[in-house]
Design a protein around this motif. Structure first.
Motif, PDB file in Angstrom:
ATOM      1  N   GLY A   1       9.043  45.934  16.112  1.00 12.88           N
ATOM      2  CA  GLY A   1       9.001  46.850  17.254  1.00 12.88           C
ATOM      3  C   GLY A   1      10.160  47.829  17.244  1.00 12.88           C
ATOM      4  N   GLU A   2      11.354  47.358  16.860  1.00 13.64           N
ATOM      5  CA  GLU A   2      12.508  48.253  16.762  1.00 13.64           C
ATOM      6  C   GLU A   2      12.248  49.359  15.746  1.00 13.64           C
ATOM      7  OE1 GLU A   2      16.043  46.161  15.842  1.00 13.64           O
ATOM      8  OE2 GLU A   2      15.996  44.905  17.624  1.00 13.64           O
ATOM      9  N   MET A   3      11.682  48.985  14.601  1.00 15.14           N
ATOM     10  CA  MET A   3      11.442  49.975  13.559  1.00 15.14           C
ATOM     11  C   MET A   3      10.318  50.950  13.946  1.00 15.14           C
ATOM     12  SD  MET A   3      13.821  49.489  11.552  1.00 15.14           S
ATOM     13  CE  MET A   3      15.065  48.209  11.524  1.00 15.14           C
ATOM     14  N   ALA A   4       9.418  50.513  14.829  1.00 18.58           N
ATOM     15  CA  ALA A   4       8.399  51.431  15.340  1.00 18.58           C
ATOM     16  C   ALA A   4       9.057  52.560  16.129  1.00 18.58           C
ATOM     17  CB  ALA A   4       7.411  50.673  16.220  1.00 18.58           C
ATOM     18  N   VAL A   5      10.117  52.227  16.849  1.00 21.15           N
ATOM     19  CA  VAL A   5      10.872  53.245  17.582  1.00 21.15           C
ATOM     20  C   VAL A   5      11.551  54.203  16.601  1.00 21.15           C
ATOM     21  CG1 VAL A   5      12.838  53.625  19.124  1.00 21.15           C
ATOM     22  CG2 VAL A   5      11.227  51.763  19.587  1.00 21.15           C
ATOM     23  N   VAL A   6      12.119  53.655  15.528  1.00 18.53           N
ATOM     24  CA  VAL A   6      12.777  54.489  14.509  1.00 18.53           C
ATOM     25  C   VAL A   6      11.802  55.531  13.967  1.00 18.53           C
ATOM     26  CG1 VAL A   6      13.819  54.474  12.201  1.00 18.53           C
ATOM     27  CG2 VAL A   6      14.423  52.699  13.858  1.00 18.53           C
ATOM     28  N   LEU A   7      10.529  55.135  13.793  1.00 14.25           N
ATOM     29  CA  LEU A   7       9.508  56.031  13.230  1.00 14.25           C
ATOM     30  C   LEU A   7       8.778  56.818  14.311  1.00 14.25           C
ATOM     31  CD1 LEU A   7       8.030  53.650  10.500  1.00 14.25           C
ATOM     32  CD2 LEU A   7       9.664  55.518  10.178  1.00 14.25           C
ATOM     33  N   ASP A   8       9.315  56.804  15.529  1.00  9.43           N
ATOM     34  CA  ASP A   8       8.702  57.549  16.645  1.00  9.43           C
ATOM     35  C   ASP A   8       7.254  57.168  16.876  1.00  9.43           C
ATOM     36  OD1 ASP A   8      11.090  59.076  17.062  1.00  9.43           O
ATOM     37  OD2 ASP A   8      10.521  60.357  15.371  1.00  9.43           O
ATOM     38  N   GLY A   9       6.908  55.932  16.538  1.00  9.94           N
ATOM     39  CA  GLY A   9       5.542  55.468  16.751  1.00  9.94           C
ATOM     40  C   GLY A   9       4.530  56.007  15.761  1.00  9.94           C
ATOM     41  N   GLN A  10       4.996  56.784  14.777  1.00  9.80           N
ATOM     42  CA  GLN A  10       4.092  57.354  13.763  1.00  9.80           C
ATOM     43  C   GLN A  10       4.051  56.390  12.582  1.00  9.80           C
ATOM     44  OE1 GLN A  10       2.384  60.289  14.581  1.00  9.80           O
ATOM     45  NE2 GLN A  10       3.433  59.832  16.508  1.00  9.80           N
ATOM     46  N   ILE A  11       3.129  55.430  12.614  1.00 11.64           N
ATOM     47  CA  ILE A  11       3.128  54.322  11.662  1.00 11.64           C
ATOM     48  C   ILE A  11       1.804  54.293  10.892  1.00 11.64           C
ATOM     49  CG2 ILE A  11       3.355  51.818  11.415  1.00 11.64           C
ATOM     50  CD1 ILE A  11       4.659  51.927  14.281  1.00 11.64           C
ATOM     51  N   ASP A  12       1.898  54.380   9.578  1.00 14.30           N
ATOM     52  CA  ASP A  12       0.707  54.324   8.727  1.00 14.30           C
ATOM     53  C   ASP A  12       0.354  52.904   8.308  1.00 14.30           C
ATOM     54  OD1 ASP A  12       0.203  57.196   8.532  1.00 14.30           O
ATOM     55  OD2 ASP A  12       2.081  57.262   7.401  1.00 14.30           O
ATOM     56  N   GLY A  13       1.244  51.962   8.524  1.00 16.54           N
ATOM     57  CA  GLY A  13       0.948  50.580   8.175  1.00 16.54           C
ATOM     58  C   GLY A  13       2.155  49.691   8.374  1.00 16.54           C
ATOM     59  N   ILE A  14       1.896  48.430   8.705  1.00 13.48           N
ATOM     60  CA  ILE A  14       2.930  47.406   8.816  1.00 13.48           C
ATOM     61  C   ILE A  14       2.653  46.388   7.716  1.00 13.48           C
ATOM     62  CG2 ILE A  14       3.916  45.599  10.275  1.00 13.48           C
ATOM     63  CD1 ILE A  14       2.828  47.271  12.709  1.00 13.48           C
ATOM     64  N   LEU A  15       3.584  46.248   6.776  1.00  7.96           N
ATOM     65  CA  LEU A  15       3.374  45.419   5.600  1.00  7.96           C
ATOM     66  C   LEU A  15       4.214  44.150   5.685  1.00  7.96           C
ATOM     67  CD1 LEU A  15       3.642  48.208   2.840  1.00  7.96           C
ATOM     68  CD2 LEU A  15       1.797  47.786   4.474  1.00  7.96           C
ATOM     69  N   LEU A  16       3.566  43.001   5.516  1.00 12.58           N
ATOM     70  CA  LEU A  16       4.261  41.712   5.499  1.00 12.58           C
ATOM     71  C   LEU A  16       4.256  41.183   4.078  1.00 12.58           C
ATOM     72  CD1 LEU A  16       2.653  40.067   8.688  1.00 12.58           C
ATOM     73  CD2 LEU A  16       4.647  41.586   8.548  1.00 12.58           C
TER      74      LEU A  16
ATOM     75  N   GLU B   1       0.967  39.470  13.633  1.00 15.55           N
ATOM     76  CA  GLU B   1      -0.062  40.487  13.846  1.00 15.55           C
ATOM     77  C   GLU B   1      -0.504  40.542  15.306  1.00 15.55           C
ATOM     78  OE1 GLU B   1      -4.203  42.138  11.854  1.00 15.55           O
ATOM     79  OE2 GLU B   1      -3.419  40.180  11.258  1.00 15.55           O
ATOM     80  N   ARG B   2      -0.610  39.397  15.956  1.00 12.68           N
ATOM     81  CA  ARG B   2      -0.979  39.393  17.377  1.00 12.68           C
ATOM     82  C   ARG B   2       0.044  40.145  18.215  1.00 12.68           C
ATOM     83  NH1 ARG B   2      -2.119  33.927  16.437  1.00 12.68           N
ATOM     84  NH2 ARG B   2      -0.210  33.293  17.546  1.00 12.68           N
ATOM     85  N   LYS B   3       1.305  40.027  17.825  1.00 11.43           N
ATOM     86  CA  LYS B   3       2.369  40.669  18.593  1.00 11.43           C
ATOM     87  C   LYS B   3       2.468  42.172  18.341  1.00 11.43           C
ATOM     88  CE  LYS B   3       4.528  37.318  20.888  1.00 11.43           C
ATOM     89  NZ  LYS B   3       4.701  37.377  22.368  1.00 11.43           N
ATOM     90  N   VAL B   4       2.241  42.599  17.104  1.00 11.64           N
ATOM     91  CA  VAL B   4       2.531  44.000  16.745  1.00 11.64           C
ATOM     92  C   VAL B   4       1.294  44.813  16.406  1.00 11.64           C
ATOM     93  CG1 VAL B   4       4.793  43.284  15.883  1.00 11.64           C
ATOM     94  CG2 VAL B   4       2.899  43.556  14.273  1.00 11.64           C
ATOM     95  N   GLY B   5       0.129  44.186  16.459  1.00 12.36           N
ATOM     96  CA  GLY B   5      -1.087  44.889  16.061  1.00 12.36           C
ATOM     97  C   GLY B   5      -1.346  46.163  16.832  1.00 12.36           C
ATOM     98  N   PHE B   6      -0.844  46.235  18.076  1.00 10.58           N
ATOM     99  CA  PHE B   6      -1.046  47.447  18.875  1.00 10.58           C
ATOM    100  C   PHE B   6      -0.276  48.643  18.325  1.00 10.58           C
ATOM    101  CE2 PHE B   6       2.862  45.753  20.534  1.00 10.58           C
ATOM    102  CZ  PHE B   6       3.588  46.845  20.989  1.00 10.58           C
ATOM    103  N   LEU B   7       0.725  48.369  17.450  1.00  6.61           N
ATOM    104  CA  LEU B   7       1.534  49.450  16.885  1.00  6.61           C
ATOM    105  C   LEU B   7       0.868  50.098  15.672  1.00  6.61           C
ATOM    106  CD1 LEU B   7       5.019  47.674  16.957  1.00  6.61           C
ATOM    107  CD2 LEU B   7       4.261  49.534  18.456  1.00  6.61           C
ATOM    108  N   GLY B   8       0.030  49.342  14.970  1.00 12.85           N
ATOM    109  CA  GLY B   8      -0.608  49.851  13.757  1.00 12.85           C
ATOM    110  C   GLY B   8      -1.244  48.711  12.997  1.00 12.85           C
ATOM    111  N   ARG B   9      -1.993  49.054  11.975  1.00 14.88           N
ATOM    112  CA  ARG B   9      -2.678  48.037  11.191  1.00 14.88           C
ATOM    113  C   ARG B   9      -1.681  47.236  10.364  1.00 14.88           C
ATOM    114  NH1 ARG B   9      -7.856  48.852   7.063  1.00 14.88           N
ATOM    115  NH2 ARG B   9      -7.972  46.653   6.417  1.00 14.88           N
ATOM    116  N   VAL B  10      -1.894  45.918  10.320  1.00 18.25           N
ATOM    117  CA  VAL B  10      -1.028  45.016   9.578  1.00 18.25           C
ATOM    118  C   VAL B  10      -1.690  44.648   8.250  1.00 18.25           C
ATOM    119  CG1 VAL B  10       0.105  42.761   9.563  1.00 18.25           C
ATOM    120  CG2 VAL B  10      -0.013  44.095  11.691  1.00 18.25           C
ATOM    121  N   TYR B  11      -0.923  44.748   7.160  1.00 16.86           N
ATOM    122  CA  TYR B  11      -1.395  44.396   5.823  1.00 16.86           C
ATOM    123  C   TYR B  11      -0.488  43.293   5.277  1.00 16.86           C
ATOM    124  CZ  TYR B  11      -3.597  49.032   6.164  1.00 16.86           C
ATOM    125  OH  TYR B  11      -4.312  50.135   6.575  1.00 16.86           O
TER     126      TYR B  11
END
Length: 367
Positions: free
Chosen positions: A289-304, A319-329
């Motif tokens: 979530g912190e890094m989503a702020v760094v990217l101004d919410g412009q997120i092309d993917g969250i990679l685990l 994924e349940r926690k952060v899925g609203f920010l972008g797609r998780v891969y």
């Protein structure tokens, strides 16, 4: 097509891994284990040099490889001074700084040393490192800590984070340099980075244990309490550092650094194991979530990625926690040998140019 023969070397705390690649094809992959008793006979990591490089050479000979045919020798980069991302030719300054451990002592410091030694035995061979743990692409605002005596250090799982991000970009047929990604490396240590169009502009210090706690690290501890503990416990500096890095996280709470064991304990009804496992995933999600702020919410993917990403339970929790920010891969594992070999191959095929080691000393002065 030219056949480029590559030797990749990754020294770890209790193992030395190496692999031989002919272009993209892995011909040999070995993990040489080192017992605590074996390593304890050496007074420093640097003293392990002859022991570890000798085991690699012996293993190559045993496998019948023509060592002289290996022209690209690439080692994991160690704790030298900060560097830009990229592939680097090993030179004398790098060897000096890795030997001295200018940013700390870690087995990865042996990577350039062993690569250089082997390359010097082979006519026409060259030694490299790639995306070392001290890769530093932080935005200036990300360096500010809250007190001028301290500046944020960029030390993280750069090799695997970069390799995973490039793999993701290739799969989606988009240049890495055009994507905004959040990459979470989940292993013995955890680092969560904001990749903004090819640069990791913010990331927690995964070596010192900053950020989420992990199987072996304590993460960001309460400042006031840690100050009091340092003065009141009468523990040595080395003991306190070991408490934070190596004996924190799962080790401190559950006496194991094995995420699979903790998950098994939780599945069998161990309420403490369940809580601690969930808390680690919870903290990773907060860091994302912190890094989503760094990217101004412009997120092309969250990679685990990383070894802990093999856990369906933990990746699903995040994924349940952060899925609203972008797609998780999910890209489980951390094949650092393959990542090293691919970086060497990029140089061999002239897809990138190896850089000269020019440490960014200006980013060290105020540390």
């Amino acid at each position: 097509m030219n056949e480029y023969r590559i030797l990749a070397i990754n020294p770890g705390s209790t193992s030395t891994k190496f692999a031989v690649y002919f272009n993209d094809e892995c011909k040999l992959n070995r993990t040489l284990r080192h017992s605590i008793d074996e390593l304890s006979s050496y007074k420093s990591i640097l003293k392990q040099f002859d022991y570890r490089k000798g085991m690699i050479i012996d293993a190559l000979m045993e496998e019948g490889f023509d060592v002289d045919s290996l022209k690209y020798i690439i080692g994991r980069g160690g704790l030298t001074y900060p560097l830009e991302s990229g592939v680097y030719l090993v030179n004398n300054d790098m060897l000096k700084h890795a030997s001295e451990g200018v940013y700390g002592q870690h087995a990865s410091n042996l990577g350039p040393l062993i690569a250089d030694f082997i390359a010097n035995q082979i006519p026409g061979a060259k030694a490299f490192i790639a995306d070392p743990v001290v890769t530093d692409e932080l935005d200036e605002i990300a360096r500010i800590t809250g007190h001028p005596r301290f500046q944020k250090r960029s030390i993280f799982h750069a090799l695997n984070q970069k390799a995973t991000a490039r793999l993701h970009a290739k799969k989606h047929d988009v240049p890495y340099e055009r994507l905004n990604l959040i990459v979470a490396h989940l292993g013995g240590g955890i680092s969560v980075g904001a990749h903004k169009q090819g640069r990791v502009v913010d990331v927690n210090n995964g070596l010192d244990g900053d950020g989420p706690f992990s199987p072996e690290r304590s993460g960001g501890l309460p400042t006031g309490q840690i100050i009091d503990w340092c003065f009141d416990s009468r523990m040595s500096k080395a003991d306190i550092r070991r408490m934070v890095v190596g004996e924190g996280g799962y080790v401190a709470y559950l006496r194991t650094n094995d995420a699979r064991e903790v998950e098994e304990m939780a599945s069998q009804g161990n309420a403490k194991a369940q809580l601690i496992q969930d808390a680690m995933a919870y903290q990773v999600a907060k860091a994302i979530g912190e890094m989503a702020v760094v990217l101004d919410g412009q997120i092309d993917g969250i990679l685990l990625t990383g070894g802990v990403a093999y856990s369906d339970y933990i990746t699903a929790y995040i994924e349940r926690k952060v899925g609203f920010l972008g797609r998780v891969y999910v890209y489980p594992g951390e094949d650092e040998l393959e990542a090293l070999a691919k970086n060497a191959l990029r140089v061999a095929r002239h897809e990138t140019q190896a850089k000269a080691y020019q440490p960014m000393i200006d980013r060290v002065d105020t540390y």
